[in-house]
Design an enzyme around this catalytic site. Structure first.
Site, mmCIF file in Angstrom:
data_model
loop_
_atom_site.group_PDB
_atom_site.id
_atom_site.type_symbol
_atom_site.label_atom_id
_atom_site.label_comp_id
_atom_site.label_asym_id
_atom_site.label_seq_id
_atom_site.Cartn_x
_atom_site.Cartn_y
_atom_site.Cartn_z
ATOM 1 C CB CYS A 1 -27.523 15.183 -54.571
ATOM 2 S SG CYS A 1 -27.779 13.436 -55.006
ATOM 3 C CB CYS B 1 -32.205 9.776 -52.016
ATOM 4 S SG CYS B 1 -30.958 9.012 -50.961
ATOM 5 C CB CYS C 1 -29.284 14.307 -48.029
ATOM 6 S SG CYS C 1 -27.619 13.684 -48.336
ATOM 7 C CB CYS D 1 -23.847 9.216 -53.208
ATOM 8 S SG CYS D 1 -24.101 9.478 -51.432
ATOM 9 C CG PHE E 1 -19.873 2.053 -24.570
ATOM 10 C CD1 PHE E 1 -20.924 1.152 -24.620
ATOM 11 C CD2 PHE E 1 -19.782 2.919 -23.485
ATOM 12 C CE1 PHE E 1 -21.886 1.115 -23.610
ATOM 13 C CE2 PHE E 1 -20.730 2.895 -22.467
ATOM 14 C CZ PHE E 1 -21.786 1.992 -22.538
ATOM 15 C CG ASP F 1 -17.542 6.662 -28.821
ATOM 16 O OD1 ASP F 1 -18.585 7.296 -29.033
ATOM 17 O OD2 ASP F 1 -16.855 6.154 -29.729
ATOM 18 C CB CYS G 1 -23.421 9.713 -32.892
ATOM 19 S SG CYS G 1 -24.228 8.219 -32.271
#
Length: 408
Positions: A60, A66, A69, A143, A272, A340, A366
């Site tokens: 990219c 940016c 990433c 993107c 959750f 979660d 996550c």
């Protein structure tokens, strides 16, 4: 005379930066890869002296400026090893030798939601992500992460911003790809829109296949209800409410959750629950009790359940599980629990699960560090942890999703 220090990068850090060790401890070098030699100048400036064979050309044009990433300069092998190690080391830190499965890759250009910065500078409009560690906005022209439907509409969003925003204003643009098109919300200083401006926005929304356009909380255009189909159920999607970012990752997580259910399960707790990512697929098979602190999410979940036939009973309740976790008594009768939580994890709820009689806990997270912390609580109470599946939902970032199952 400028003081210079030469270092050799030994490994990658948690944020994807290179780590070198010297007498003063670890030195972190942004953009460096293992095996490379770097020169560190006084004041923190750096210069690469050698190049790793795992260094590749970033695909990219915005990479390095940016902040979206962090890892486009890594080879595929190094990238996957780094992600795998992130999960493995989080559990090792808690004394858990986890069976970490190979990282499940997710295709590029699949992210269906973006939180973008937007600035209007007179006739010019900038839309994109912020520079890493800076407030400056990088004007996006491409993107690799976002669904092409979002990227292709950027010119329309800039045209909308010229109408919807004051001349010298900045704010946030939330875009979600839904079943009927795009759900678009400008969150910025309010501007009183004239009838002709509203009409122009409506034309732009039609051209860009915008299902709903909201400006500063005011619905300007609603061409279709912004809904997503989750587990065969049409669910309303408020602009800023939590949503799994990538549908491919969502489907993989749902499959892992459903595969972990006992064959004779009748009742499952979804803690959750959010909008019902797991609630609705589960409700095709078992009764579900869903809990979430967000009243809007529970209202959306209940409305979707009322519109849908073929589901087992769903009992949805608003409850802050951080402040008021379900007690062992309240957990009685669940054949399994899906856990979660947000990135902070669920320390208190995990402690209650550890003291309960729930036979199976399906952990989705996550944040491997907090998942490992909560896993330690369950393991110490007698649960055995199964294989841990990392899912690369957050491509090119330091974050990674993980799913595992705890059984007594």
């Amino acid at each position: 005379m400028v003081e210079m220090q030469e270092v050799t990068i030994e490994r990658l850090g948690a944020k994807g930066d290179g780590v070198a060790r010297n007498e003063a401890g670890d030195r972190f070098v942004a953009g460096a890869l293992p095996g490379e030699r770097w020169e560190i100048l006084e004041g923190g400036a750096t210069r690469r002296l050698s190049e790793s064979p795992d260094r590749v050309a970033p695909p990219c044009r915005h990479f390095g400026q940016c902040g979206g990433c962090m890892a486009q300069h890594m080879s595929e092998r190094l990238y996957l090893d780094w992600k795998h190690a992130t999960v493995r080391e989080a559990f090792a830190h808690r004394g858990i030798e986890a069976d970490v499965q190979p990282v499940r890759r997710i295709p590029l250009q699949t992210r269906r939601r973006a939180f973008l910065g937007v600035e209007r500078r007179g006739a010019d409009v900038l839309i994109g992500f912020r520079e890493e560690g800076q407030h400056a906005l990088v004007d996006m022209s491409e993107c690799l992460l976002l669904d092409p439907a979002i990227v292709n509409a950027l010119s329309h969003f800039r045209a909308m911003a010229k109408i919807a925003m004051p001349e010298r204003a900045s704010g946030r643009l939330v875009v979600t790809k839904v079943d009927a098109g795009l759900d678009v919300a400008f969150d910025n200083g309010h501007k009183m829109l004239k009838p002709d401006e509203r009409a122009e926005l409506a034309k732009l929304a039609e051209t860009a296949r915008v299902a709903r356009l909201v400006v500063a909380g005011d619905p300007i255009v609603v061409r279709a209800e912004p809904r997503l189909t989750i587990g065969g159920v049409e669910v309303d999607v408020p602009p800023s409410m939590f949503l799994q970012a990538v549908p491919e990752a969502e489907r993989l997580m749902i499959d892992l959750v459903l595969d972990a259910l006992p064959k004779k399960a009748k009742r499952v707790g979804d803690l959750f629950s959010g909008l019902g990512t797991f609630t609705f697929p589960l409700a095709r098979k078992v009764q579900v009790s869903a809990f979430d602190s967000d009243r809007r999410a529970i209202a959306v979940l209940e409305a979707a359940a009322r519109r849908t036939t073929g589901l087992k009973p769903i009992n949805a309740r608003t409850r802050d599980l951080f402040r008021e976790p379900l007690s062992p008594k309240e957990l009685e009768g669940f054949d399994a629990v899906v856990l979660d939580p947000p990135r902070a994890g669920a320390a208190e709820q995990s402690a209650r699960l550890a003291r309960s009689k729930v036979p199976i806990v399906i952990g989705v997270s996550c944040a491997p560090a907090t998942l490992a912390r909560d896993a330690r609580t369950l393991i110490d109470a007698g649960f055995k942890m199964g294989p841990l599946v990392p899912i690369d939902q957050f491509i090119y970032s330091p974050h990674i999703e993980a799913v595992t199952v705890f059984r007594r």
